[in-house]
Motif scaffolding. Structure first.
Motif, PDB file in Angstrom:
ATOM      1  N   MET A 100       4.807  91.811  55.939  1.00  0.00           N
ATOM      2  CA  MET A 100       6.186  91.769  56.414  1.00  0.00           C
ATOM      3  C   MET A 100       6.628  90.381  56.853  1.00  0.00           C
ATOM      4  SD  MET A 100       5.840  93.515  60.230  1.00  0.00           S
ATOM      5  CE  MET A 100       7.603  93.592  60.494  1.00  0.00           C
ATOM      6  N   LEU A 101       5.676  89.515  57.181  1.00  0.00           N
ATOM      7  CA  LEU A 101       6.014  88.203  57.731  1.00  0.00           C
ATOM      8  C   LEU A 101       6.779  87.373  56.704  1.00  0.00           C
ATOM      9  CD1 LEU A 101       5.503  86.667  60.382  1.00  0.00           C
ATOM     10  CD2 LEU A 101       3.450  85.694  59.335  1.00  0.00           C
ATOM     11  N   GLY A 102       7.900  86.799  57.148  1.00  0.00           N
ATOM     12  CA  GLY A 102       8.717  85.971  56.272  1.00  0.00           C
ATOM     13  C   GLY A 102       8.063  84.621  56.019  1.00  0.00           C
ATOM     14  N   ILE A 103       8.665  83.841  55.126  1.00  0.00           N
ATOM     15  CA  ILE A 103       8.180  82.499  54.796  1.00  0.00           C
ATOM     16  C   ILE A 103       9.276  81.483  55.137  1.00  0.00           C
ATOM     17  CG2 ILE A 103       7.349  80.974  52.970  1.00  0.00           C
ATOM     18  CD1 ILE A 103       6.428  83.428  51.440  1.00  0.00           C
ATOM     19  N   PRO A 104       9.017  80.509  55.997  1.00  0.00           N
ATOM     20  CA  PRO A 104       7.808  80.373  56.799  1.00  0.00           C
ATOM     21  C   PRO A 104       7.807  81.382  57.944  1.00  0.00           C
ATOM     22  CG  PRO A 104       9.396  78.708  57.445  1.00  0.00           C
ATOM     23  CD  PRO A 104      10.016  79.448  56.288  1.00  0.00           C
ATOM     24  N   LEU A 107      -6.834  86.860  53.975  1.00  0.00           N
ATOM     25  CA  LEU A 107      -6.041  86.266  55.054  1.00  0.00           C
ATOM     26  C   LEU A 107      -6.347  84.778  55.186  1.00  0.00           C
ATOM     27  CD1 LEU A 107      -3.979  87.482  57.091  1.00  0.00           C
ATOM     28  CD2 LEU A 107      -5.820  87.503  58.773  1.00  0.00           C
ATOM     29  N   LEU A 108      -7.620  84.415  55.161  1.00  0.00           N
ATOM     30  CA  LEU A 108      -7.994  83.003  55.290  1.00  0.00           C
ATOM     31  C   LEU A 108      -7.487  82.174  54.118  1.00  0.00           C
ATOM     32  CD1 LEU A 108     -11.685  83.401  56.523  1.00  0.00           C
ATOM     33  CD2 LEU A 108      -9.787  82.448  57.844  1.00  0.00           C
ATOM     34  N   LYS A 109      -7.434  82.765  52.935  1.00  0.00           N
ATOM     35  CA  LYS A 109      -7.015  82.018  51.758  1.00  0.00           C
ATOM     36  C   LYS A 109      -5.493  81.906  51.655  1.00  0.00           C
ATOM     37  CE  LYS A 109      -7.757  81.577  46.789  1.00  0.00           C
ATOM     38  NZ  LYS A 109      -8.437  82.109  45.586  1.00  0.00           N
ATOM     39  N   GLN A 110      -4.798  83.003  51.908  1.00  0.00           N
ATOM     40  CA  GLN A 110      -3.352  83.029  51.672  1.00  0.00           C
ATOM     41  C   GLN A 110      -2.520  82.654  52.890  1.00  0.00           C
ATOM     42  OE1 GLN A 110      -2.170  86.712  49.767  1.00  0.00           O
ATOM     43  NE2 GLN A 110      -4.023  86.774  48.528  1.00  0.00           N
ATOM     44  N   PHE A 111      -3.141  82.625  54.072  1.00  0.00           N
ATOM     45  CA  PHE A 111      -2.442  82.287  55.306  1.00  0.00           C
ATOM     46  C   PHE A 111      -3.178  81.156  56.006  1.00  0.00           C
ATOM     47  CE2 PHE A 111      -1.097  86.457  54.218  1.00  0.00           C
ATOM     48  CZ  PHE A 111       0.149  86.669  54.798  1.00  0.00           C
ATOM     49  N   ASP A 112      -2.468  80.475  56.878  1.00  0.00           N
ATOM     50  CA  ASP A 112      -3.098  79.462  57.717  1.00  0.00           C
ATOM     51  C   ASP A 112      -3.546  80.154  59.003  1.00  0.00           C
ATOM     52  OD1 ASP A 112      -3.954  77.303  59.126  1.00  0.00           O
ATOM     53  OD2 ASP A 112      -2.015  76.286  59.231  1.00  0.00           O
ATOM     54  N   VAL A 113      -4.789  80.620  59.010  1.00  0.00           N
ATOM     55  CA  VAL A 113      -5.365  81.303  60.178  1.00  0.00           C
ATOM     56  C   VAL A 113      -5.961  80.212  61.056  1.00  0.00           C
ATOM     57  CG1 VAL A 113      -6.929  83.112  60.960  1.00  0.00           C
ATOM     58  CG2 VAL A 113      -5.888  83.269  58.683  1.00  0.00           C
ATOM     59  N   HIS A 114      -5.244  79.833  62.098  1.00  0.00           N
ATOM     60  CA  HIS A 114      -5.585  78.579  62.778  1.00  0.00           C
ATOM     61  C   HIS A 114      -6.175  78.730  64.171  1.00  0.00           C
ATOM     62  CE1 HIS A 114      -1.797  78.959  65.051  1.00  0.00           C
ATOM     63  NE2 HIS A 114      -1.231  79.277  63.907  1.00  0.00           N
ATOM     64  N   THR A 115      -5.960  79.857  64.852  1.00  0.00           N
ATOM     65  CA  THR A 115      -6.433  79.954  66.233  1.00  0.00           C
ATOM     66  C   THR A 115      -6.884  81.370  66.549  1.00  0.00           C
ATOM     67  OG1 THR A 115      -4.747  78.306  66.827  1.00  0.00           O
ATOM     68  CG2 THR A 115      -5.894  79.395  68.642  1.00  0.00           C
ATOM     69  N   LEU A 116      -8.008  81.468  67.271  1.00  0.00           N
ATOM     70  CA  LEU A 116      -8.513  82.759  67.734  1.00  0.00           C
ATOM     71  C   LEU A 116      -8.849  82.635  69.213  1.00  0.00           C
ATOM     72  CD1 LEU A 116      -9.582  85.666  67.017  1.00  0.00           C
ATOM     73  CD2 LEU A 116     -11.823  84.594  66.720  1.00  0.00           C
ATOM     74  N   ALA A 146       3.324  80.349  48.555  1.00  0.00           N
ATOM     75  CA  ALA A 146       2.076  80.597  47.815  1.00  0.00           C
ATOM     76  C   ALA A 146       1.460  79.293  47.332  1.00  0.00           C
ATOM     77  CB  ALA A 146       2.346  81.534  46.643  1.00  0.00           C
ATOM     78  N   ARG A 147       0.126  79.221  47.451  1.00  0.00           N
ATOM     79  CA  ARG A 147      -0.628  78.061  46.987  1.00  0.00           C
ATOM     80  C   ARG A 147      -1.942  78.588  46.416  1.00  0.00           C
ATOM     81  NH1 ARG A 147      -1.839  73.205  51.189  1.00  0.00           N
ATOM     82  NH2 ARG A 147      -3.430  74.652  51.941  1.00  0.00           N
ATOM     83  N   PRO A 148      -1.940  79.086  45.173  1.00  0.00           N
ATOM     84  CA  PRO A 148      -3.071  79.843  44.626  1.00  0.00           C
ATOM     85  C   PRO A 148      -4.393  79.095  44.598  1.00  0.00           C
ATOM     86  CG  PRO A 148      -1.123  80.037  43.222  1.00  0.00           C
ATOM     87  CD  PRO A 148      -0.827  78.964  44.210  1.00  0.00           C
ATOM     88  N   ASP A 149      -4.364  77.817  44.359  1.00  0.00           N
ATOM     89  CA  ASP A 149      -5.615  77.091  44.102  1.00  0.00           C
ATOM     90  C   ASP A 149      -6.284  76.535  45.356  1.00  0.00           C
ATOM     91  OD1 ASP A 149      -5.250  77.573  41.398  1.00  0.00           O
ATOM     92  OD2 ASP A 149      -4.031  75.758  41.151  1.00  0.00           O
TER      93      ASP A 149
END
Length: 502
Positions: free
Chosen positions: A313-317, A342-351, A376-379
């Motif tokens: 559901m999250l919009g871009i950006p 999630l790690l590939k398609q999103f910027d998972v930056h903080t936990l 999207a940034r497939p590569d």
């Protein structure tokens, strides 16, 4: 900040709760009845000032007068009729009174609540902050009643404050909570924007901030009404306008809202299920497996489905801060697939690893995961580094003697550096970064990362008090039982899938 006037109102309304509890009215039921009656009373005050151009709102004022005029059994019937009449509406009024029931069976006590505790106050003359803060404190008191289960809908406001400060919502954002409970995240985001932009808000931004810019979804009718009332008391939304709180199962279908900010604490518990009442009156449970084309994997695990729903559901950006239990970080199968995507398609930056003892629901080991959605940034994976702040090791809290405060989390906010490039972050004893390659090389992409040792386990001088030790034992056992239950559910699901494929 609680004011003397706020505390006076809360004390006055709350004192009557003990009287009704003897009649079997739970604390959350009491807050619900207050919600109905406060709304009717404020409508009556506005009607008397001649500020109504809306027939529906005038009828709210008339309804309160009918309660003032009725006695005994007539009062009970009149109250039931009022609840039913407003519950049929399709607007915010309808959400507040949806499926409403009178829980106060003694007409004399209902009359006392109406006359002595509510009618004698001039609620409309109270500022938005006083009314809203008083209602928030009532909700917090209701959440303390662990037996009622109300605590599962209430996220500690100190934690909400930290998450909002890190996300930094702005006046042009669309902010959504797909499991909004009593609306704590939505109110905190609204308050943040008011405090940081204030006089700079344009008329258009003010309109959005009071309306469509802040949205929530809640499955439980009773909780949705509390959220809707909470927002109205804080000046968000209109009684006869479209409700900003939708009452539905957020996971049942793709979102029609694509917010730029998601703040959420999805419900604890692994399985999604519904209660089924058969023709013979027997009650059973039926598991729900959501088949969504926008999900990466199909699973019955509710917590993993909420991660997928928020990602979808999250919009871009877009940016999200979500409270998640430990199992979402390490569970294999569907969990591993979701973490990799999630790690590939999103910027998972903080936990942020949270300590136990801060939630009303016991046995919870939770975290806050912050991630951003970009084009999207497939590569190339979007995640470069995951910064982990360990606020669990060596931290011991209880809901009464040693409560979590905002100051306890100030160091995390300083390390997070809201609004700054993440290149400016500095590692510390509790704050460390892990690269994408390091993360995906871990077994099952396990993000449940620890490196600190608990000093209380090594230093005799730092032994915990007996009550804290006892609580932590209960927390650990409860969490362990939940994990064993999850393993059993996963094995059962695998067996069912194997049988169906034969």
């Amino acid at each position: 900040m609680s004011t003397p006037e706020t505390r006076r109102l809360v004390a006055k309304l709350w004192n009557y709760c003990d009287v009704l509890r003897d009649d079997g009215v739970s604390t959350i039921d009491y807050v619900e009845q207050l919600t109905f009656l406060l709304f009717l009373k404020m409508g009556h005050e506005r009607a008397n000032r001649g500020k109504f151009s809306d027939h529906a709102l005038k009828s709210v004022g008339d309804a309160w007068q009918s309660l003032l005029d009725a006695e005994g059994k007539e009062l009970e019937q009149t109250y039931n009729d009022v609840l039913w009449e407003f519950g049929r509406r399709k607007d915010t009024l309808g959400v507040i009174f949806r499926k409403a029931q009178n829980r106060i069976q003694d007409p004399a006590k209902l009359k006392k609540l109406i006359i002595d505790l509510i009618d004698k106050e001039k609620w409309s003359s109270q500022g938005v902050d006083v009314k809203g803060d008083a209602y928030e404190e009532l909700l917090a008191k209701g959440a303390e009643d662990i037996k009622s289960g109300a605590g599962q809908y209430f996220t500690p406001r100190e934690l909400i404050s930290v998450m909002v400060d890190c996300i930094q919502p702005g006046p042009d954002d669309v902010i959504c909570d797909p499991a909004c409970g009593t609306g704590g995240f939505l109110l905190a985001a609204h308050d943040y924007i008011q405090r940081h932009y204030g006089e700079r808000l344009t008329p258009e931004q003010r309109d959005r901030l009071a309306g469509e810019g802040i949205r929530g979804v809640e499955l439980v009718d009773g909780t949705a009404r509390l959220a809707a009332m909470n927002m109205l008391l804080h000046g968000i939304g209109k009684p006869t306008g479209r409700s900003l709180i939708e009452v539905k199962d957020a996971l049942a279908e793709p979102s029609h809202i694509y917010p730029s900010v998601v703040l959420a604490n999805p419900p604890f518990g692994r399985k999604s299920s519904i209660t089924i009442v058969g023709e013979d009156g027997r009650v059973g449970r039926e598991d729900i497996e959501y088949s969504r084309q926008d999900f990466w994997v199909t699973t019955k695990n509710k917590q993993l489905n909420f991660v997928q729903h928020i990602a979808s559901m999250l919009g871009i950006p877009g940016r999200a801060a979500v409270v998640l239990p430990d199992n979402v970080l390490f569970e294999g199968g569907a969990g591993e697939t979701i973490r990799r995507r999630l790690l590939k398609q999103f910027d998972v930056h903080t936990l942020l690893r949270l300590p136990t003892g801060i939630f009303y629901a016991g046995g919870v080991k939770a975290n806050v995961l912050f991630f951003d959605k970009k084009p999207a940034r497939p590569d190339v994976p979007w995640t470069s580094k995951l910064w982990v702040y360990d606020f669990r090791t060596g931290q011991h809290f209880t809901l009464k003697q040693n409560r979590l405060t905002r100051q306890h989390l100030d160091d995390f906010v300083r390390c997070y550096r809201p609004g700054e490039p993440r290149e400016n972050r500095i590692e510390s004893e509790r704050f460390k970064a892990f690269t994408y390659d390091e993360l995906v090389a871990r077994d099952k992409v396990n993000l449940d990362i620890t490196w600190l040792k608990d000093p209380s386990l090594e230093d005799a001088d730092s032994l915990l008090s007996p009550e804290v030790i006892a609580r932590e034992i209960v927390e650990d056992l409860t969490a362990a039982l939940a994990e064993f239950s999850g393993i059993a559910e996963a094995l059962e699901q695998a067996r069912e899938e194997a049988s169906s494929s034969k």
